[in-house]
Design a protein around this motif. Structure first.
Motif, PDB file in Angstrom:
ATOM      1  N   GLU A  34      13.968 -19.655 -21.151  1.00  0.00           N
ATOM      2  CA  GLU A  34      14.700 -20.259 -19.826  1.00  0.00           C
ATOM      3  C   GLU A  34      15.255 -18.966 -18.786  1.00  0.00           C
ATOM      4  N   GLY A  35      15.147 -17.725 -19.336  1.00  0.00           N
ATOM      5  CA  GLY A  35      15.450 -16.681 -18.866  1.00  0.00           C
ATOM      6  C   GLY A  35      17.236 -16.606 -18.855  1.00  0.00           C
ATOM      7  N   ARG A  36      18.108 -17.283 -19.732  1.00  0.00           N
ATOM      8  CA  ARG A  36      19.320 -17.197 -19.794  1.00  0.00           C
ATOM      9  C   ARG A  36      19.727 -15.852 -20.289  1.00  0.00           C
ATOM     10  N   ILE A  37      18.893 -15.424 -21.353  1.00  0.00           N
ATOM     11  CA  ILE A  37      19.194 -14.014 -21.891  1.00  0.00           C
ATOM     12  C   ILE A  37      17.789 -13.562 -21.914  1.00  0.00           C
ATOM     13  N   ASP A  38      17.935 -12.042 -22.097  1.00  0.00           N
ATOM     14  CA  ASP A  38      16.935 -10.911 -22.162  1.00  0.00           C
ATOM     15  C   ASP A  38      16.330 -10.776 -23.438  1.00  0.00           C
ATOM     16  N   GLN A  39      15.454 -10.329 -23.576  1.00  0.00           N
ATOM     17  CA  GLN A  39      14.468 -10.036 -24.761  1.00  0.00           C
ATOM     18  C   GLN A  39      15.401  -9.136 -25.893  1.00  0.00           C
ATOM     19  N   SER A  40      16.086  -8.144 -25.250  1.00  0.00           N
ATOM     20  CA  SER A  40      16.781  -7.403 -26.196  1.00  0.00           C
ATOM     21  C   SER A  40      17.956  -8.112 -26.966  1.00  0.00           C
ATOM     22  N   THR A  41      18.571  -9.069 -26.034  1.00  0.00           N
ATOM     23  CA  THR A  41      19.727  -9.795 -26.565  1.00  0.00           C
ATOM     24  C   THR A  41      19.301 -10.808 -27.552  1.00  0.00           C
ATOM     25  N   GLU A  42      17.994 -11.200 -27.353  1.00  0.00           N
ATOM     26  CA  GLU A  42      17.468 -12.462 -28.463  1.00  0.00           C
ATOM     27  C   GLU A  42      17.122 -11.751 -29.662  1.00  0.00           C
ATOM     28  N   HIS A  43      16.378 -10.382 -29.672  1.00  0.00           N
ATOM     29  CA  HIS A  43      16.106  -9.656 -30.703  1.00  0.00           C
ATOM     30  C   HIS A  43      17.308  -9.346 -31.480  1.00  0.00           C
ATOM     31  N   SER A  44      18.404  -8.891 -31.077  1.00  0.00           N
ATOM     32  CA  SER A  44      19.616  -8.493 -31.744  1.00  0.00           C
ATOM     33  C   SER A  44      20.150  -9.643 -32.457  1.00  0.00           C
ATOM     34  N   GLU A  45      20.391 -10.736 -31.438  1.00  0.00           N
ATOM     35  CA  GLU A  45      20.965 -11.918 -32.205  1.00  0.00           C
ATOM     36  C   GLU A  45      20.189 -12.612 -33.385  1.00  0.00           C
ATOM     37  N   LEU A  46      18.930 -12.280 -33.022  1.00  0.00           N
ATOM     38  CA  LEU A  46      17.940 -13.394 -34.244  1.00  0.00           C
ATOM     39  C   LEU A  46      18.032 -12.339 -35.378  1.00  0.00           C
ATOM     40  N   LYS A  47      18.025 -11.299 -35.224  1.00  0.00           N
ATOM     41  CA  LYS A  47      18.264 -10.217 -36.460  1.00  0.00           C
ATOM     42  C   LYS A  47      19.312 -10.656 -37.098  1.00  0.00           C
ATOM     43  N   ASP A  48      20.477 -10.931 -36.488  1.00  0.00           N
ATOM     44  CA  ASP A  48      21.775 -11.108 -37.266  1.00  0.00           C
ATOM     45  C   ASP A  48      21.740 -12.398 -37.818  1.00  0.00           C
ATOM     46  N   ILE A  49      20.980 -13.481 -37.345  1.00  0.00           N
ATOM     47  CA  ILE A  49      20.747 -14.701 -38.068  1.00  0.00           C
ATOM     48  C   ILE A  49      19.950 -14.615 -39.060  1.00  0.00           C
ATOM     49  N   GLU A  50      18.750 -13.951 -38.849  1.00  0.00           N
ATOM     50  CA  GLU A  50      17.862 -13.844 -39.958  1.00  0.00           C
ATOM     51  C   GLU A  50      18.329 -13.128 -41.257  1.00  0.00           C
ATOM     52  N   GLU A  51      19.400 -12.234 -40.998  1.00  0.00           N
ATOM     53  CA  GLU A  51      19.760 -11.578 -42.199  1.00  0.00           C
ATOM     54  C   GLU A  51      20.710 -12.375 -42.802  1.00  0.00           C
ATOM     55  N   GLN A  52      21.811 -13.283 -42.059  1.00  0.00           N
ATOM     56  CA  GLN A  52      22.349 -14.474 -42.718  1.00  0.00           C
ATOM     57  C   GLN A  52      21.699 -15.448 -43.375  1.00  0.00           C
ATOM     58  N   LEU A  53      20.608 -15.816 -42.838  1.00  0.00           N
ATOM     59  CA  LEU A  53      19.641 -16.865 -43.412  1.00  0.00           C
ATOM     60  C   LEU A  53      19.324 -16.243 -44.669  1.00  0.00           C
ATOM     61  N   ASP A  54      18.888 -14.887 -44.844  1.00  0.00           N
ATOM     62  CA  ASP A  54      18.255 -14.431 -46.108  1.00  0.00           C
ATOM     63  C   ASP A  54      19.379 -14.434 -47.155  1.00  0.00           C
ATOM     64  N   GLN A  55      20.502 -14.227 -46.766  1.00  0.00           N
ATOM     65  CA  GLN A  55      21.690 -14.033 -47.653  1.00  0.00           C
ATOM     66  C   GLN A  55      21.979 -15.568 -48.147  1.00  0.00           C
ATOM     67  N   CYS A  56      22.007 -16.656 -47.331  1.00  0.00           N
ATOM     68  CA  CYS A  56      22.299 -17.957 -47.965  1.00  0.00           C
ATOM     69  C   CYS A  56      21.142 -18.444 -48.525  1.00  0.00           C
ATOM     70  N   TRP A  57      19.937 -18.304 -48.269  1.00  0.00           N
ATOM     71  CA  TRP A  57      18.925 -18.436 -49.416  1.00  0.00           C
ATOM     72  C   TRP A  57      18.946 -17.932 -50.729  1.00  0.00           C
ATOM     73  N   ASP A  58      19.279 -16.701 -50.668  1.00  0.00           N
ATOM     74  CA  ASP A  58      19.318 -15.931 -51.824  1.00  0.00           C
ATOM     75  C   ASP A  58      20.438 -16.590 -52.755  1.00  0.00           C
ATOM     76  N   LEU A  59      21.634 -16.955 -51.999  1.00  0.00           N
ATOM     77  CA  LEU A  59      22.914 -17.551 -52.837  1.00  0.00           C
ATOM     78  C   LEU A  59      22.554 -18.764 -53.413  1.00  0.00           C
ATOM     79  N   LEU A  60      21.630 -19.699 -52.444  1.00  0.00           N
ATOM     80  CA  LEU A  60      21.162 -20.847 -53.022  1.00  0.00           C
ATOM     81  C   LEU A  60      20.113 -20.687 -54.105  1.00  0.00           C
ATOM     82  N   ARG A  61      19.399 -19.662 -54.100  1.00  0.00           N
ATOM     83  CA  ARG A  61      18.401 -19.439 -55.358  1.00  0.00           C
ATOM     84  C   ARG A  61      19.287 -18.921 -56.596  1.00  0.00           C
ATOM     85  N   GLN A  62      20.239 -18.149 -56.486  1.00  0.00           N
ATOM     86  CA  GLN A  62      21.175 -17.395 -57.330  1.00  0.00           C
ATOM     87  C   GLN A  62      21.779 -18.902 -58.197  1.00  0.00           C
TER      88      GLN A  62
END
Length: 89
Positions: A34-62
């Motif tokens: 929708e053009g409310r954020i730029d690609q750089s912002t999206e990429h940076s924020e997605l990276k943070d979320i994906e890292e947190q998701l990986d940690q959550c899935w890892d914790l659940l598997r443990q």
């Protein structure tokens, strides 16, 4: 999953957090489209979320592995992003 020792409640909270982060991913992608954020912002924020998701899935598997092994799932702990990323490779 067993409710013993609060296992089910803790696992449910982890899964709820995962759902929240998945929704945040969708919101970011929509904001970019929708053009409310730029690609750089999206990429940076997605990276943070994906890292947190990986940690959550890892914790659940443990936790689930500990239950299967007859151990206390509360002995599982959140691992660093570096450790989780290396583990998944």
């Amino acid at each position: 999953m067993s409710e013993q020792n609060g296992t089910g409640g803790t696992d449910r909270r982890i899964l709820e957090r995962i759902s929240e982060m998945v929704e945040a991913e969708r919101d970011l992608r929509a904001a970019l489209a929708e053009g409310r954020i730029d690609q750089s912002t999206e990429h940076s924020e997605l990276k943070d979320i994906e890292e947190q998701l990986d940690q959550c899935w890892d914790l659940l598997r443990q936790r689930r592995a500990r239950v299967r092994a007859g151990e206390d799932p509360d002995g599982a702990s959140v691992r660093s992003v570096d450790e989780v990323e290396r583990y998944e490779s």
